[in-house]
Design a protein around this motif. Structure first.
Motif, PDB file in Angstrom:
ATOM      1  N   SER A  36      -3.689   2.461   6.124  1.00  0.00           N
ATOM      2  CA  SER A  36      -4.539   2.508   7.316  1.00  0.00           C
ATOM      3  C   SER A  36      -4.618   1.098   7.875  1.00  0.00           C
ATOM      4  O   SER A  36      -4.447   0.120   7.139  1.00  0.00           O
ATOM      5  N   ALA A  39      -7.603  -5.701   5.793  1.00  0.00           N
ATOM      6  CA  ALA A  39      -8.366  -6.277   4.690  1.00  0.00           C
ATOM      7  C   ALA A  39      -7.447  -7.014   3.722  1.00  0.00           C
ATOM      8  O   ALA A  39      -7.783  -8.101   3.231  1.00  0.00           O
ATOM      9  N   ALA A  40      -6.280  -6.454   3.467  1.00  0.00           N
ATOM     10  CA  ALA A  40      -5.339  -7.075   2.534  1.00  0.00           C
ATOM     11  C   ALA A  40      -4.783  -8.387   3.072  1.00  0.00           C
ATOM     12  O   ALA A  40      -4.469  -9.304   2.315  1.00  0.00           O
ATOM     13  N   ARG A  90      -7.170  -0.463   8.801  1.00  0.00           N
ATOM     14  CA  ARG A  90      -8.313  -1.148   8.184  1.00  0.00           C
ATOM     15  C   ARG A  90      -7.938  -1.718   6.817  1.00  0.00           C
ATOM     16  O   ARG A  90      -8.241  -2.877   6.514  1.00  0.00           O
ATOM     17  N   ARG A  91      -7.241  -0.933   6.000  1.00  0.00           N
ATOM     18  CA  ARG A  91      -6.869  -1.404   4.663  1.00  0.00           C
ATOM     19  C   ARG A  91      -5.828  -2.517   4.735  1.00  0.00           C
ATOM     20  O   ARG A  91      -5.871  -3.472   3.955  1.00  0.00           O
ATOM     21  N   LEU A  98       0.837  -1.209   0.000  1.00  0.00           N
ATOM     22  CA  LEU A  98       0.000   0.000   0.000  1.00  0.00           C
ATOM     23  C   LEU A  98       0.869   1.256   0.000  1.00  0.00           C
ATOM     24  O   LEU A  98       0.587   2.220  -0.710  1.00  0.00           O
TER      25      LEU A  98
END
Length: 198
Positions: free
Chosen positions: A32, A38-39, A34-35, A22
């Motif tokens: 973040s 998720a990944a 959260r991101r 990212l």
């Protein structure tokens, strides 16, 4: 018999890889919890077991980046002609800036509370990257190729010169494609070094 790494280490590595992906794509703003979660396929709260906060995750990405470039610089900065070693290290700096612009900005251009500061941190050899440059400068002075001077002042002068050119290029202040800029960068570095020769 191979030792199996604890699950927490493997998870932390997966988190770091996802965060770095990212980061490489979007810079620090794109990272973040959260991101990243998720990944990796975790909940955001699970990441906090490995990294206490986003800043710690970003710091680890930066530290790993410094260590990687320092190892690469150190490998290229050994043996051979002392002047060529100095030039090789400056070329690697450019390579890194163009290949990893977001990591480069975070490591060398962004104000951070944990950033090393001149002169104390550098003279105390707390910079894994500039240590390599200073060692090459010192070797060139010992070999009688560069004039005797303060090693760290010269190392920072070289850094300021190369960093300034890269910053101007990345800000679109040169009407050069990458190949032309690389030629200009090399010629400019040679010009600076000629002023430091014995």
């Amino acid at each position: 018999m191979s030792r199996i790494e604890p699950r927490t280490n493997r998870t932390a590595d997966r988190i770091l890889r996802a965060a770095r992906t990212l980061f490489e794509r979007e810079g620090a703003a794109g990272v973040s919890m959260r991101r990243v979660a998720a990944a990796v396929g975790l909940t955001p709260m699970a990441i906090y077991r490995h990294f206490p906060n986003r800043e710690a995750l970003l710091k680890r990405i930066g530290d790993d980046s410094f260590d990687a470039i320092a190892r690469h610089w150190d490998a290229r900065g050994r043996g051979g002609d002392v002047l060529e070693r100095l030039i090789a290290v400056q070329r690697i700096y450019l390579d890194y800036a163009l290949a990893h612009p977001h990591l480069f900005d975070h490591a060398f251009s962004t104000a951070r509370t944990d950033a090393r500061r001149f002169p104390e941190d550098f003279r105390a050899r707390r910079s894994p990257t500039l240590n390599v440059v200073a060692d090459a400068v010192e070797d060139a002075m010992r070999a009688g190729v560069l004039r005797e001077d303060d090693v760290w002042d010269v190392a920072v002068t070289l850094w300021a010169h190369t960093h300034g050119l890269i910053a101007l290029y990345r800000a679109d202040r040169f009407n050069f494609d990458e190949a032309a800029f690389r030629r200009y960068y090399d010629a400019s570095l040679q010009r600076l070094l000629r002023g430091l020769l014995t």
